[in-house]
Design an enzyme around this catalytic site. Structure first.
Site, PDB file in Angstrom:
ATOM      1  N   CYS A 214      11.495  -1.960   4.431  1.00 59.58           N
ATOM      2  CA  CYS A 214      10.604  -2.221   5.403  1.00 59.58           C
ATOM      3  C   CYS A 214       9.783  -1.493   5.834  1.00 59.58           C
ATOM      4  O   CYS A 214      10.107  -0.219   6.311  1.00 59.58           O
ATOM      5  CB  CYS A 214      11.320  -2.900   6.752  1.00 59.58           C
ATOM      6  SG  CYS A 214      10.150  -3.175   8.188  1.00 59.58           S
TER       7      CYS A 214
ATOM      8  N   CYS B 116       8.697  -0.909   9.963  1.00 57.19           N
ATOM      9  CA  CYS B 116       9.937  -0.240  10.836  1.00 57.19           C
ATOM     10  C   CYS B 116      11.251  -0.568   9.908  1.00 57.19           C
ATOM     11  O   CYS B 116      11.555   0.337   9.196  1.00 57.19           O
ATOM     12  CB  CYS B 116       9.727  -1.265  12.275  1.00 57.19           C
ATOM     13  SG  CYS B 116       9.599  -3.112  11.909  1.00 57.19           S
ATOM     14  N   SER B 117      11.973  -1.372  10.270  1.00 59.63           N
ATOM     15  CA  SER B 117      13.454  -1.365   9.755  1.00 59.63           C
ATOM     16  C   SER B 117      14.018  -2.994   9.666  1.00 59.63           C
ATOM     17  O   SER B 117      15.076  -3.178   9.905  1.00 59.63           O
ATOM     18  CB  SER B 117      14.265  -0.722  10.467  1.00 59.63           C
ATOM     19  OG  SER B 117      14.123  -1.386  11.903  1.00 59.63           O
ATOM     20  N   CYS B 118      12.926  -3.924   9.437  1.00 60.91           N
ATOM     21  CA  CYS B 118      13.482  -5.300   9.235  1.00 60.91           C
ATOM     22  C   CYS B 118      14.666  -5.387   8.190  1.00 60.91           C
ATOM     23  O   CYS B 118      14.167  -4.900   7.025  1.00 60.91           O
ATOM     24  CB  CYS B 118      12.064  -6.153   8.720  1.00 60.91           C
ATOM     25  SG  CYS B 118      11.026  -6.165  10.176  1.00 60.91           S
TER      26      CYS B 118
END
Lengths: 196, 121
Positions: A104, A107-109
């Site tokens: 991602c 961000c941090s999907c």
């Protein structure tokens, strides 16, 4: 016994968290017991083992694999895995010609219901930037040598689409049942940074 | 086994199946769960949190992943104030109160909290 302290001053940041939780609790917006359940759920009950069962089923059952690759969210839900951040899943099949890896970039999907919470490095800026720029080099750092004639595809998970990799079934596993196969599947294999 | 590399500032997992810890400290799990719970309860739309999280991460672009949940917390503070759940002033005031009144104050002198003396019959 200096190692046993209940009363170390709490960090500034922990106090900020506590303040939010207390105020939201007092206003009836959250319930601390419900938050406990979420922590417990993500720390102990969901995680890469869910994804491993999906992969093992796909390796064992060609019809399931076809459903998974065609429409991953309902196929994953067949095994009972669904929920927050797992609503729009896409499964990417690794083949002798194509190696997939997921990031991602913003961000941090990450597909929580099948893989749990993302590992520390998945959230790190170097991984997020470098896997796009030089995927083969980053994969090599994970110990994954991708042959020159294999295409590497990097997929950017988002709030709309979350990817998991369907790794190639390891050679010599023809006689194994689903449970034994699931034990071979790793989180990193389903992110695509390692091969199995 | 994976091979750690100095350019990834991360504790690369030593086993494949979930070795590296996701939460370094309890508050990280707390703030994560709070944001997740409110979304599941329909208190806000995930997209509105994600936009804030991305903004926080981009504004601290040079940092490593160790402070990821600090970004998460900052985004949550903006979310709950932006949604009108609580005011920034209330948050600051409560934090100051908590700091001034720790739930388990330091005892003056170290020593046993209780003693059960030997019994003589």
């Amino acid at each position: 016994m200096s190692g046993h302290r209940h009363n170390a001053p709490e960090s500034d940041i922990a106090l900020r968290v506590k303040a939010i939780e207390q105020l939201l609790t007092e206003k009836g917006i959250v319930d601390p017991a419900a938050i406990d359940l979420v922590v417990d759920y993500y720390e102990t009950r969901v995680g890469p083992r869910n994804g491993a069962r999906v992969v093992a089923r796909a390796w064992s059952d060609p019809d399931y694999k076809a459903r998974l690759l065609a429409e991953a969210t309902p196929a994953i839900a067949e095994l009972g895995f669904s929920g927050l951040q797992g609503e729009d899943m896409v499964a990417l099949e690794n083949t002798p010609e194509v190696h997939n890896v997921v990031v991602c970039t913003l961000c941090s999907c990450y597909p929580w219901p099948v893989l749990g919470l993302p590992p520390v490095w998945y959230k790190s800026p170097p991984y997020r930037a470098r896997i796009v720029r030089e995927p083969r080099a980053v994969l090599a750092e994970f110990g994954t040598r991708v042959a020159d004639d294999v295409e590497v595809r990097v997929w950017d998970s988002s709030a709309e689409l979350r990817y998991m990799v369907l790794p190639m079934r390891p050679a010599g596993t023809e006689g194994l049942d689903e449970e034994a196969l699931a034990a071979l599947v790793t989180r990193d294999g389903m992110i695509g940074v390692t091969a199995l | 086994m994976n091979t750690p590399h100095p350019r990834l500032p991360a504790d690369l997992p030593s086993d494949g199946a979930g070795g590296s810890p996701s939460f370094g400290e309890p508050w990280q799990a707390r703030i994560f769960a709070l944001v997740a719970r409110m979304c599941e309860d329909g208190r806000y739309d995930w997209e509105s949190f994600k936009v804030l999280l991305i903004d926080e991460i981009e504004r601290h672009g040079r940092t490593d992943s160790s402070d990821y949940y600090e970004r998460w917390l900052a985004a949550c503070e903006r979310l709950v104030t932006g949604q009108g759940f609580v005011s920034a002033a209330d948050l600051a005031e409560r934090k100051a109160e908590l700091a001034a009144h720790p739930p388990h104050p330091t005892s003056a002198a170290p020593g046993p909290i209780a003693i059960d003396p030997p019994r003589r019959t």
